[in-house]
Design a protein around this motif. Structure first.
Motif, PDB file in Angstrom:
ATOM      1  N   ILE A  59      50.040  22.531  45.315  1.00 56.08           N
ATOM      2  CA  ILE A  59      49.296  23.102  46.440  1.00 56.08           C
ATOM      3  C   ILE A  59      50.180  24.140  47.119  1.00 56.08           C
ATOM      4  CG2 ILE A  59      48.167  22.649  48.645  1.00 56.08           C
ATOM      5  CD1 ILE A  59      47.478  19.922  47.692  1.00 56.08           C
ATOM      6  N   PRO A  60      49.855  25.411  46.963  1.00 59.83           N
ATOM      7  CA  PRO A  60      50.710  26.483  47.492  1.00 59.83           C
ATOM      8  C   PRO A  60      50.483  26.738  48.977  1.00 59.83           C
ATOM      9  CG  PRO A  60      48.824  27.433  46.393  1.00 59.83           C
ATOM     10  CD  PRO A  60      48.688  25.948  46.234  1.00 59.83           C
ATOM     11  N   VAL A  61      50.763  25.721  49.801  1.00 62.84           N
ATOM     12  CA  VAL A  61      50.611  25.851  51.250  1.00 62.84           C
ATOM     13  C   VAL A  61      51.994  25.754  51.873  1.00 62.84           C
ATOM     14  CG1 VAL A  61      49.588  24.889  53.339  1.00 62.84           C
ATOM     15  CG2 VAL A  61      48.315  24.825  51.178  1.00 62.84           C
ATOM     16  N   TRP A  62      52.327  26.764  52.644  1.00 60.55           N
ATOM     17  CA  TRP A  62      53.677  26.894  53.180  1.00 60.55           C
ATOM     18  C   TRP A  62      53.670  26.901  54.702  1.00 60.55           C
ATOM     19  CZ3 TRP A  62      57.717  27.896  49.502  1.00 60.55           C
ATOM     20  CH2 TRP A  62      57.249  28.107  48.193  1.00 60.55           C
ATOM     21  N   GLY A  63      54.781  26.483  55.278  1.00 63.56           N
ATOM     22  CA  GLY A  63      54.905  26.524  56.736  1.00 63.56           C
ATOM     23  C   GLY A  63      56.361  26.565  57.139  1.00 63.56           C
ATOM     24  N   THR A  64      56.631  27.139  58.303  1.00 65.86           N
ATOM     25  CA  THR A  64      57.996  27.122  58.821  1.00 65.86           C
ATOM     26  C   THR A  64      58.311  25.698  59.280  1.00 65.86           C
ATOM     27  OG1 THR A  64      57.291  27.634  61.073  1.00 65.86           O
ATOM     28  CG2 THR A  64      57.796  29.502  59.624  1.00 65.86           C
ATOM     29  N   PHE A  65      59.585  25.397  59.427  1.00 62.45           N
ATOM     30  CA  PHE A  65      59.965  24.065  59.887  1.00 62.45           C
ATOM     31  C   PHE A  65      59.397  23.794  61.276  1.00 62.45           C
ATOM     32  CE2 PHE A  65      63.130  24.834  56.573  1.00 62.45           C
ATOM     33  CZ  PHE A  65      63.149  23.605  55.927  1.00 62.45           C
ATOM     34  N   ASP A  66      59.398  24.817  62.145  1.00 65.30           N
ATOM     35  CA  ASP A  66      58.840  24.654  63.493  1.00 65.30           C
ATOM     36  C   ASP A  66      57.352  24.346  63.430  1.00 65.30           C
ATOM     37  OD1 ASP A  66      61.287  25.090  64.630  1.00 65.30           O
ATOM     38  OD2 ASP A  66      60.901  27.183  65.173  1.00 65.30           O
ATOM     39  N   ARG A  67      56.625  25.039  62.551  1.00 64.99           N
ATOM     40  CA  ARG A  67      55.174  24.826  62.432  1.00 64.99           C
ATOM     41  C   ARG A  67      54.886  23.435  61.885  1.00 64.99           C
ATOM     42  NH1 ARG A  67      50.758  23.630  62.490  1.00 64.99           N
ATOM     43  NH2 ARG A  67      48.849  24.785  61.958  1.00 64.99           N
ATOM     44  N   ILE A  68      55.673  22.983  60.934  1.00 59.73           N
ATOM     45  CA  ILE A  68      55.476  21.649  60.358  1.00 59.73           C
ATOM     46  C   ILE A  68      55.793  20.580  61.400  1.00 59.73           C
ATOM     47  CG2 ILE A  68      56.367  20.022  58.634  1.00 59.73           C
ATOM     48  CD1 ILE A  68      56.787  22.532  56.805  1.00 59.73           C
ATOM     49  N   THR A  69      56.863  20.772  62.156  1.00 57.57           N
ATOM     50  CA  THR A  69      57.230  19.816  63.205  1.00 57.57           C
ATOM     51  C   THR A  69      56.159  19.758  64.288  1.00 57.57           C
ATOM     52  OG1 THR A  69      59.582  20.225  62.822  1.00 57.57           O
ATOM     53  CG2 THR A  69      58.977  19.238  64.929  1.00 57.57           C
TER      54      THR A  69
END
Length: 379
Positions: A59-69
């Motif tokens: 699943i090619p879904v990406w996020g910054t660490f801040d966005r994931i947190t």
């Protein structure tokens, strides 16, 4: 740029072993998105697709660490509170999987300042101004880098969200080889001549963009093994056409085999691959482009900054073409009320196709300004 260059070198070395492979394996990866569902564009899309394919991400879904947190908290009047389910129970924490490494993406922001008053205005407002009005302002671009990750525990922590992301990234059903449809809006753009310049379908073996006539010549659809091959090769020539002076002003008459030739060919190949993937199609390496894989590798090894210019051009090129495709798609949704006249004026008054044309990149003739880029069908 080091990671980008290493990825590109590995990809081209792989293609060099078997140039009949597509740039991106069918079903292996889909255009990358962020956690809000928005597609990454241009160079970021290209490199994230390569990284996802290399790492085998499903699943090619990406996020910054801040966005994931931030997925673990909700905003309240007092600040933020842990995310809870309908019963008020705290949800499991979303986090990046242990050992997963981030990958850099780039975002260019623009500061627009009035040269006299020093007033700052939004870049979108600046883009809406006439050239005379823009002359009063100075634009300061700034390239920012963000690290994003794709491997998280969302499947366990947020199963409903995971299923939604999985559905968004689902691979389109494979078309049969006999299927002569690619993507409705792309077919419409080509067959109804709604691109920025005329596209002539001519029975023969040549596909090229003419700088002097500002027109594309492509073999007839029936000459290709399927419509995806027809569309992806046409997108390659459309990518060349975006470089015209009246558009992105990228093309300059150059001799066969020059650095400019190599860069332009790679730009067109990568742009077509990104656009094709975005619309669920495969893009194979063009027969004649395959011959330049070695040249591209040489440029990347000797001058890694070579890729920086290519990626910048790919971003602008893919943006221009996809905007046109999306505008056509929106018009098609209107059914009988669709009006394509807005796309026609730029194509009117053009000289009819002639065998005497100048191509963007080609073999040297007696006149170095006259260049032709050949296509051999049979993919």
């Amino acid at each position: 740029m080091t990671k980008f260059t290493e990825l590109m070198i590995a990809k081209i070395e792989n293609l060099q072993e078997n140039w009949k492979k597509p740039w991106f394996l069918p079903g292996a990866t889909q255009p990358p998105r962020n956690l809000s569902g928005r597609h990454y564009n241009g160079a970021n899309s290209l490199m994230l697709m390569m990284q996802a394919e290399k790492m085998g991400y499903n699943i090619p879904v990406w996020g910054t660490f801040d966005r994931i947190t931030a997925m673990n908290y909700s905003k309240t009047k007092d600040g933020k509170a842990p995310m809870t389910d309908k019963e008020g129970n705290k949800l499991p924490t979303v986090s990046v999987n242990k050992g997963d490494k981030s990958f850099p993406v780039f975002l260019t922001t623009y500061t627009v300042v009035n040269q006299e008053t020093k007033e700052r205005i939004p870049y979108d407002d600046y883009r809406q101004m006439s050239k005379e009005e823009q002359a009063d302002y100075k634009v300061f671009p700034k390239l920012q880098t963000f690290n994003v990750a794709a491997q998280t525990n969302i499947r366990e922590a947020r199963p409903e969200l995971y299923e939604k992301l999985k559905a968004q990234a689902s691979v389109p059903e494979e078309r049969q080889q006999s299927d002569m449809t690619s993507h409705p809006a792309i077919d419409k753009m080509i067959d109804a001549n709604l691109f920025f310049c005329p596209i002539h379908q001519v029975r023969g073996d040549n596909a090229y963009y003419s700088i002097s006539k500002d027109e594309i010549v492509i073999p007839e659809r029936s000459q290709f093994i399927d419509s995806e091959a027809f569309a992806s090769n046409t997108l390659h020539e459309c990518s060349h056409a975006t470089g015209a002076e009246r558009r992105l002003n990228r093309l300059k008459p150059s001799l066969f085999g020059s650095a400019e030739y190599t860069r332009e060919e790679l730009t067109a190949e990568l742009s077509a691959a990104v656009i094709a993937s975005q619309y669920g199609m495969s893009k194979h390496v063009k027969n004649d482009s395959a011959a330049y894989l070695k040249s591209w590798l040489g440029s990347l090894h000797e001058k890694p900054d070579f890729l920086k210019t290519v990626l910048s051009d790919v971003k602008r090129c893919t943006s221009l073409i996809t905007q046109r495709i999306e505008a056509i798609a929106q018009e098609m949704d209107k059914g009988e009320k669709a009006d394509y006249s807005q796309f026609k004026p730029q194509n009117e008054g053009k000289e009819k196709h002639s065998a005497e044309t100048v191509d963007v990149a080609a073999k040297q003739t007696s006149d170095p300004q006259e260049e032709e880029h050949h296509f051999r069908r049979g993919r």
